[in-house]
Design a protein around this motif. Sequence first.
Motif, PDB file in Angstrom:
ATOM      1  N   LYS A  93      54.128  46.483  39.147  1.00 51.37           N
ATOM      2  CA  LYS A  93      53.352  46.226  37.929  1.00 51.37           C
ATOM      3  C   LYS A  93      52.562  44.934  38.046  1.00 51.37           C
ATOM      4  CE  LYS A  93      53.795  45.860  32.912  1.00 51.37           C
ATOM      5  NZ  LYS A  93      54.738  45.857  31.766  1.00 51.37           N
ATOM      6  N   SER A  94      53.205  43.946  38.655  1.00 47.53           N
ATOM      7  CA  SER A  94      52.501  42.671  38.864  1.00 47.53           C
ATOM      8  C   SER A  94      51.309  42.870  39.806  1.00 47.53           C
ATOM      9  CB  SER A  94      53.467  41.636  39.445  1.00 47.53           C
ATOM     10  OG  SER A  94      52.788  40.438  39.728  1.00 47.53           O
ATOM     11  N   LEU A  95      51.552  43.691  40.857  1.00 45.47           N
ATOM     12  CA  LEU A  95      50.458  43.967  41.780  1.00 45.47           C
ATOM     13  C   LEU A  95      49.335  44.734  41.075  1.00 45.47           C
ATOM     14  CD1 LEU A  95      52.402  44.981  45.030  1.00 45.47           C
ATOM     15  CD2 LEU A  95      51.149  42.865  44.599  1.00 45.47           C
ATOM     16  N   CYS A  96      49.698  45.649  40.185  1.00 47.23           N
ATOM     17  CA  CYS A  96      48.691  46.410  39.434  1.00 47.23           C
ATOM     18  C   CYS A  96      47.895  45.509  38.515  1.00 47.23           C
ATOM     19  CB  CYS A  96      49.396  47.506  38.637  1.00 47.23           C
ATOM     20  SG  CYS A  96      48.298  48.461  37.564  1.00 47.23           S
ATOM     21  N   GLN A  97      48.602  44.605  37.863  1.00 45.56           N
ATOM     22  CA  GLN A  97      47.897  43.683  36.965  1.00 45.56           C
ATOM     23  C   GLN A  97      46.954  42.763  37.747  1.00 45.56           C
ATOM     24  OE1 GLN A  97      51.222  41.801  34.975  1.00 45.56           O
ATOM     25  NE2 GLN A  97      51.315  43.376  33.360  1.00 45.56           N
ATOM     26  N   ASN A  98      47.463  42.275  38.874  1.00 48.86           N
ATOM     27  CA  ASN A  98      46.615  41.402  39.696  1.00 48.86           C
ATOM     28  C   ASN A  98      45.380  42.152  40.213  1.00 48.86           C
ATOM     29  OD1 ASN A  98      48.384  39.273  39.330  1.00 48.86           O
ATOM     30  ND2 ASN A  98      49.508  39.693  41.238  1.00 48.86           N
ATOM     31  N   ALA A  99      45.607  43.419  40.597  1.00 50.22           N
ATOM     32  CA  ALA A  99      44.486  44.220  41.089  1.00 50.22           C
ATOM     33  C   ALA A  99      43.484  44.481  39.975  1.00 50.22           C
ATOM     34  CB  ALA A  99      45.005  45.547  41.660  1.00 50.22           C
ATOM     35  N   SER A 100      43.974  44.700  38.760  1.00 51.40           N
ATOM     36  CA  SER A 100      43.075  44.918  37.620  1.00 51.40           C
ATOM     37  C   SER A 100      42.269  43.669  37.312  1.00 51.40           C
ATOM     38  CB  SER A 100      43.894  45.337  36.389  1.00 51.40           C
ATOM     39  OG  SER A 100      44.567  46.557  36.626  1.00 51.40           O
ATOM     40  N   VAL A 101      42.921  42.513  37.391  1.00 51.59           N
ATOM     41  CA  VAL A 101      42.203  41.260  37.172  1.00 51.59           C
ATOM     42  C   VAL A 101      41.136  41.065  38.254  1.00 51.59           C
ATOM     43  CG1 VAL A 101      42.436  38.734  37.173  1.00 51.59           C
ATOM     44  CG2 VAL A 101      44.105  40.146  35.944  1.00 51.59           C
ATOM     45  N   ALA A 102      41.519  41.407  39.495  1.00 52.88           N
ATOM     46  CA  ALA A 102      40.563  41.263  40.595  1.00 52.88           C
ATOM     47  C   ALA A 102      39.367  42.199  40.415  1.00 52.88           C
ATOM     48  CB  ALA A 102      41.260  41.546  41.932  1.00 52.88           C
ATOM     49  N   VAL A 103      39.653  43.417  39.962  1.00 50.19           N
ATOM     50  CA  VAL A 103      38.558  44.371  39.719  1.00 50.19           C
ATOM     51  C   VAL A 103      37.644  43.861  38.617  1.00 50.19           C
ATOM     52  CG1 VAL A 103      38.035  46.667  38.809  1.00 50.19           C
ATOM     53  CG2 VAL A 103      39.777  46.392  40.573  1.00 50.19           C
ATOM     54  N   SER A 104      38.245  43.361  37.539  1.00 50.35           N
ATOM     55  CA  SER A 104      37.428  42.841  36.437  1.00 50.35           C
ATOM     56  C   SER A 104      36.577  41.663  36.889  1.00 50.35           C
ATOM     57  CB  SER A 104      38.343  42.429  35.283  1.00 50.35           C
ATOM     58  OG  SER A 104      37.596  41.869  34.230  1.00 50.35           O
ATOM     59  N   SER A 105      37.197  40.772  37.650  1.00 50.57           N
ATOM     60  CA  SER A 105      36.445  39.618  38.159  1.00 50.57           C
ATOM     61  C   SER A 105      35.324  40.057  39.099  1.00 50.57           C
ATOM     62  CB  SER A 105      37.411  38.672  38.886  1.00 50.57           C
ATOM     63  OG  SER A 105      36.709  37.597  39.454  1.00 50.57           O
ATOM     64  N   GLN A 106      35.665  41.055  39.950  1.00 51.99           N
ATOM     65  CA  GLN A 106      34.651  41.531  40.881  1.00 51.99           C
ATOM     66  C   GLN A 106      33.518  42.238  40.146  1.00 51.99           C
ATOM     67  OE1 GLN A 106      34.993  40.698  44.036  1.00 51.99           O
ATOM     68  NE2 GLN A 106      33.031  41.609  44.647  1.00 51.99           N
ATOM     69  N   GLN A 107      33.871  42.951  39.076  1.00 46.89           N
ATOM     70  CA  GLN A 107      32.840  43.603  38.272  1.00 46.89           C
ATOM     71  C   GLN A 107      31.887  42.573  37.658  1.00 46.89           C
ATOM     72  OE1 GLN A 107      35.255  45.926  35.587  1.00 46.89           O
ATOM     73  NE2 GLN A 107      34.825  47.843  36.700  1.00 46.89           N
ATOM     74  N   ASN A 108      32.467  41.502  37.151  1.00 44.83           N
ATOM     75  CA  ASN A 108      31.628  40.443  36.580  1.00 44.83           C
ATOM     76  C   ASN A 108      30.726  39.825  37.646  1.00 44.83           C
ATOM     77  OD1 ASN A 108      32.750  40.806  34.044  1.00 44.83           O
ATOM     78  ND2 ASN A 108      34.368  39.271  34.386  1.00 44.83           N
ATOM     79  N   ALA A 109      31.321  39.609  38.828  1.00 44.31           N
ATOM     80  CA  ALA A 109      30.528  39.018  39.918  1.00 44.31           C
ATOM     81  C   ALA A 109      29.387  39.959  40.321  1.00 44.31           C
ATOM     82  CB  ALA A 109      31.424  38.725  41.121  1.00 44.31           C
ATOM     83  N   CYS A 110      29.682  41.252  40.403  1.00 46.48           N
ATOM     84  CA  CYS A 110      28.647  42.217  40.790  1.00 46.48           C
ATOM     85  C   CYS A 110      27.577  42.348  39.705  1.00 46.48           C
ATOM     86  CB  CYS A 110      29.280  43.572  41.075  1.00 46.48           C
ATOM     87  SG  CYS A 110      30.300  43.597  42.587  1.00 46.48           S
ATOM     88  N   ALA A 111      28.012  42.270  38.457  1.00 45.68           N
ATOM     89  CA  ALA A 111      27.037  42.311  37.368  1.00 45.68           C
ATOM     90  C   ALA A 111      26.096  41.110  37.457  1.00 45.68           C
ATOM     91  CB  ALA A 111      27.753  42.340  36.025  1.00 45.68           C
ATOM     92  N   LYS A 112      26.638  39.953  37.793  1.00 49.32           N
ATOM     93  CA  LYS A 112      25.800  38.760  37.964  1.00 49.32           C
ATOM     94  C   LYS A 112      24.862  38.935  39.159  1.00 49.32           C
ATOM     95  CE  LYS A 112      26.015  33.752  38.503  1.00 49.32           C
ATOM     96  NZ  LYS A 112      25.037  33.724  39.597  1.00 49.32           N
ATOM     97  N   GLU A 113      25.408  39.482  40.240  1.00 44.83           N
ATOM     98  CA  GLU A 113      24.555  39.737  41.404  1.00 44.83           C
ATOM     99  C   GLU A 113      23.403  40.680  41.037  1.00 44.83           C
ATOM    100  OE1 GLU A 113      24.566  38.335  44.233  1.00 44.83           O
ATOM    101  OE2 GLU A 113      26.506  37.348  44.346  1.00 44.83           O
TER     102      GLU A 113
END
Length: 410
Positions: free
Chosen positions: A242-262
């Motif tokens: 569950k911790s790994l899932c949460q971390n992966a979700s946070v990473a996806v959200s962060s990556q989505q924000n980064a890609c949106a900025k790109e």
Amino acid sequence: MGRNNAATVVLCVVAVSCSAGTKLSGVYTIKGEASGQNLDGQNLDGLSLLTQLQQVVTARASASIHHAATPEYLSNMVTMASNLARMSNAGISDSSNSPFTAIKESMKATITNILDVRVDVDFIGLKRRMEAFTKLFSACETQFAKGNQAAAAKQQEVPCLTKRHASCRAVEAVKFADKNACNASLQTSRLVQTTGCDIVIHYGQDESTSLCAPKLTETAEQYNRRMVAEFKSRLDTIRSQKSLCQNASVAVSSQQNACAKEERDLQQQRQSCNRIQETLDSKACEVGMMMNSTCQAYQACRTQTMYSWSLAHNTTEWSVHSLRQEYMTLRKVECLLDSLGAEQSQLELCLTQPYDGSHLQVNSSAPLECQACQTLAELPGTPEYEQAVFASLPPEAPAAPCTASCCIDI
């Protein structure tokens, strides 16, 4: 009668002296031959002949400028002057006491003060008219040069804009690559998220319920201890996943924000490049239109001026020829007037010798050839322009469709 037949004519001459205002009269016997006129048997009145000559001169003097002398006028002038000279030469030995002296002085004054002046005035008018065309042609060339200079000055801005546009597109290509790299990382993060979260959701669902069944050989206490240990192990696994899932979700959200900025950065860069390209294309259009309008104005100026020059050239050539004929006729008349009382050979010399009027010459030579117009070889929107300006752009950042004014009809 023939030219070699002598004749005796009674001539009654009455002339008005311009200086004394007294009447001079006399009867003279003329012995001689007529040149182009048969005087045998004619009673000629010198005053009448002078009056006719004065009328011809007065009519010419009152004519408007550029009104060419007619051949009849010139012929009459020579004929009358020749007749007056023959009247004098035929029987007058002392021309100083002759009434023809008054005629001579009156006519020479008329020639000098009126007719020569009129010839000069007409000639100067014709000369100035043709010189005006030189200025008109020069104005066409000046206008053409200024138009080309203005177009050249504006054209100098195009290479700078071309470099700016190419540099901008290079940055756009980098941002395009950064966006693609970010999207690739986002895909990896989503795969990690899916894998980790699926484990949490589906953990233990594929196992049989026999795990919870007691074993044949174990006691109740053993069964309880085994179940507690199993549930504790599974809980630790679930919590970890569950911790790994949460971390992966946070990473996806962060990556989505980064890609949106790109993506936003890429779009902003592309819009900036498009604005530079629009300025570049518009500037190239302006240069092309300036060249075309300069060429059209130059051709119109030259055509109109050339047409007017052709008309003026033809009439001027004819008018100058007429003035030259009149000038030489006046010189012949002066010679005839000066021959009053002189030898017959002097009269013949006046009638036969050439007179020079070559100084009455207007420069009406054809103007220089029309210059070749300069046009822009590559107009925005054409394949030639795309190849010349945008061929070096990276494929990840191509040029936008042309929206400049000269691209509309292409």
